[in-house]
Design a protein around this motif. Sequence first.
Motif, PDB file in Angstrom:
ATOM      1  N   LEU A   2       6.336  -6.707   0.576  1.00 29.79           N
ATOM      2  CA  LEU A   2       7.633  -7.301   1.232  1.00 29.79           C
ATOM      3  C   LEU A   2       8.805  -6.807   0.567  1.00 29.79           C
ATOM      4  CD1 LEU A   2       6.486 -11.202   0.671  1.00 29.79           C
ATOM      5  CD2 LEU A   2       6.831 -10.201   2.815  1.00 29.79           C
ATOM      6  N   ARG A   3       9.858  -6.663   1.636  1.00 37.22           N
ATOM      7  CA  ARG A   3      11.062  -6.032   1.321  1.00 37.22           C
ATOM      8  C   ARG A   3      12.135  -6.883   1.906  1.00 37.22           C
ATOM      9  NH1 ARG A   3      11.833   0.208   2.281  1.00 37.22           N
ATOM     10  NH2 ARG A   3      11.567  -0.254   4.523  1.00 37.22           N
ATOM     11  N   GLY A   4      13.422  -7.061   1.133  1.00 40.06           N
ATOM     12  CA  GLY A   4      14.366  -7.646   1.698  1.00 40.06           C
ATOM     13  C   GLY A   4      15.068  -7.158   2.823  1.00 40.06           C
ATOM     14  N   ILE A   5      15.552  -7.937   3.680  1.00 38.51           N
ATOM     15  CA  ILE A   5      16.217  -7.478   4.732  1.00 38.51           C
ATOM     16  C   ILE A   5      17.354  -6.634   4.601  1.00 38.51           C
ATOM     17  CG2 ILE A   5      17.694  -9.601   5.108  1.00 38.51           C
ATOM     18  CD1 ILE A   5      17.333  -9.468   8.120  1.00 38.51           C
ATOM     19  N   LEU A  44       7.152  -7.144  -9.065  1.00 33.89           N
ATOM     20  CA  LEU A  44       8.627  -7.997  -8.545  1.00 33.89           C
ATOM     21  C   LEU A  44       9.741  -6.982  -8.751  1.00 33.89           C
ATOM     22  CD1 LEU A  44       8.278 -11.652  -9.138  1.00 33.89           C
ATOM     23  CD2 LEU A  44       6.734 -10.057  -7.682  1.00 33.89           C
ATOM     24  N   MET A  45      10.150  -6.289  -7.620  1.00 35.18           N
ATOM     25  CA  MET A  45      11.360  -5.559  -8.103  1.00 35.18           C
ATOM     26  C   MET A  45      12.538  -6.161  -7.587  1.00 35.18           C
ATOM     27  SD  MET A  45      10.027  -2.721  -9.211  1.00 35.18           S
ATOM     28  CE  MET A  45      11.239  -1.223  -9.119  1.00 35.18           C
ATOM     29  N   ASN A  46      13.702  -5.722  -7.573  1.00 32.15           N
ATOM     30  CA  ASN A  46      15.027  -6.318  -7.295  1.00 32.15           C
ATOM     31  C   ASN A  46      14.906  -6.448  -5.743  1.00 32.15           C
ATOM     32  OD1 ASN A  46      15.660  -3.711  -6.649  1.00 32.15           O
ATOM     33  ND2 ASN A  46      17.364  -3.679  -7.970  1.00 32.15           N
ATOM     34  N   ASN A  47      14.594  -5.836  -4.860  1.00 30.41           N
ATOM     35  CA  ASN A  47      14.460  -5.913  -3.628  1.00 30.41           C
ATOM     36  C   ASN A  47      13.235  -5.915  -2.532  1.00 30.41           C
ATOM     37  OD1 ASN A  47      14.108  -3.022  -3.667  1.00 30.41           O
ATOM     38  ND2 ASN A  47      15.818  -2.661  -2.251  1.00 30.41           N
ATOM     39  N   HIS A  48      12.016  -5.645  -3.430  1.00 30.70           N
ATOM     40  CA  HIS A  48      10.831  -5.645  -2.706  1.00 30.70           C
ATOM     41  C   HIS A  48       9.663  -6.302  -3.803  1.00 30.70           C
ATOM     42  CE1 HIS A  48      11.050  -1.473  -4.528  1.00 30.70           C
ATOM     43  NE2 HIS A  48       9.459  -1.574  -4.376  1.00 30.70           N
ATOM     44  N   ARG A  89       8.199  -8.296   9.439  1.00 30.98           N
ATOM     45  CA  ARG A  89       6.707  -8.646   9.025  1.00 30.98           C
ATOM     46  C   ARG A  89       6.501  -7.801   7.593  1.00 30.98           C
ATOM     47  NH1 ARG A  89       1.249  -7.451   9.868  1.00 30.98           N
ATOM     48  NH2 ARG A  89       0.034  -9.428  10.086  1.00 30.98           N
ATOM     49  N   PHE A  90       5.492  -8.338   6.712  1.00 29.47           N
ATOM     50  CA  PHE A  90       5.047  -7.726   5.540  1.00 29.47           C
ATOM     51  C   PHE A  90       4.349  -6.478   6.168  1.00 29.47           C
ATOM     52  CE2 PHE A  90       1.576 -10.213   6.984  1.00 29.47           C
ATOM     53  CZ  PHE A  90       0.399  -9.489   6.727  1.00 29.47           C
ATOM     54  N   THR A 166       0.544   9.949  -4.342  1.00 28.33           N
ATOM     55  CA  THR A 166       1.043   8.602  -3.958  1.00 28.33           C
ATOM     56  C   THR A 166       1.309   8.967  -2.304  1.00 28.33           C
ATOM     57  OG1 THR A 166       3.221   9.798  -4.403  1.00 28.33           O
ATOM     58  CG2 THR A 166       2.146   8.320  -6.010  1.00 28.33           C
ATOM     59  N   ASP A 167       0.965   9.893  -1.781  1.00 32.60           N
ATOM     60  CA  ASP A 167       1.085  10.255  -0.596  1.00 32.60           C
ATOM     61  C   ASP A 167       0.495   9.215   0.301  1.00 32.60           C
ATOM     62  OD1 ASP A 167       2.083  11.647   1.800  1.00 32.60           O
ATOM     63  OD2 ASP A 167       0.024  12.724   1.798  1.00 32.60           O
ATOM     64  N   GLY A 168       1.223   8.767   1.278  1.00 33.66           N
ATOM     65  CA  GLY A 168       0.549   7.620   2.181  1.00 33.66           C
ATOM     66  C   GLY A 168       0.683   6.314   1.407  1.00 33.66           C
ATOM     67  N   ILE A 169       1.209   5.953   0.433  1.00 32.39           N
ATOM     68  CA  ILE A 169       1.289   4.532  -0.177  1.00 32.39           C
ATOM     69  C   ILE A 169       2.591   3.970   0.444  1.00 32.39           C
ATOM     70  CG2 ILE A 169       1.695   3.322  -2.365  1.00 32.39           C
ATOM     71  CD1 ILE A 169      -0.165   5.208  -3.819  1.00 32.39           C
ATOM     72  N   LEU A 170       2.533   2.738   0.655  1.00 30.94           N
ATOM     73  CA  LEU A 170       3.400   2.136   1.376  1.00 30.94           C
ATOM     74  C   LEU A 170       4.571   2.081   0.232  1.00 30.94           C
ATOM     75  CD1 LEU A 170       1.924  -1.536   2.440  1.00 30.94           C
ATOM     76  CD2 LEU A 170       2.795   0.438   3.882  1.00 30.94           C
TER      77      LEU A 170
END
Length: 260
Positions: A2-5, A44-48, A89-90, A166-170
């Motif tokens: 999930l990421r902040g708008i 939990l990061m500051n924006n995602h 959407r997530f 990490t290639d391909g990770i969201l």
Amino acid sequence: MLRGINKQQIFENAEDYSYFLGILQMLAENTENGTLCTIYAYCLMNNHVHILLKEGNKRISDIMQKIASSYVYYYNKKYERVGHLFQERFKSQPVCSFEYFVTLLRYIHQNPIKSHLTSRVSDYPWSSWQEYLGCGGFCSVQTVISRIGLTELKGLVEISLSDDETDGILDIDTLKDANKLKLSDADAWKILSQLSGASSTSEFQKFQREIQRSHLISAHKLGLSVRSLARITGIPYSVIQRFVSKGNARVKGTGPLDPP
């Protein structure tokens, strides 16, 4: 994920982080109807937010909707705002092997290092790695370490993942951008907060647009990138870029600090 708008901050203080964790704990606990989901890792990061989970008696879409709606209700009420908080959407992807499971677990816990929020995974307070270190919690730590020893897992988590791994990770594109920043988002916010007097993202968003523009131009001239300003304020990148481009055009011999 999930990421902040507009990549804006979604956590303003420790209370916000704790509330979000309370939502995850509620979903992971057993109920009379069984477990809604099993959570193996989170950060939990500051924006995602990243969460590594397995569906229980609810589909992933229902689980993520519950997480998002519960937190948005809390956040909007607390900060007296309306509207969306999360971007679209997530996003999710299936985990089809234990090898990839371990890669994701390492990636999730290394997020704070990649974003320059800490120098050691064990020092970051808002990830499930604290649970793996024996601090309690709601993640299914025992299930994981029954497949891979804790000593081996600790060694892997402390070794930085390569670009190939990490290639391909969201969200890898966001983290690569973050690595280019000279300042963490937390330090960038301190500068903007001192300039504007705003104590939170939501307070800055309530300023009149001309006041926002003035503070953003000033922050950019001090070296904050447009991408960083967009993340910490929730104001679209294109809007801030237009602000600073016009502001710099008025000063002879200067130009935007960000590359085109």
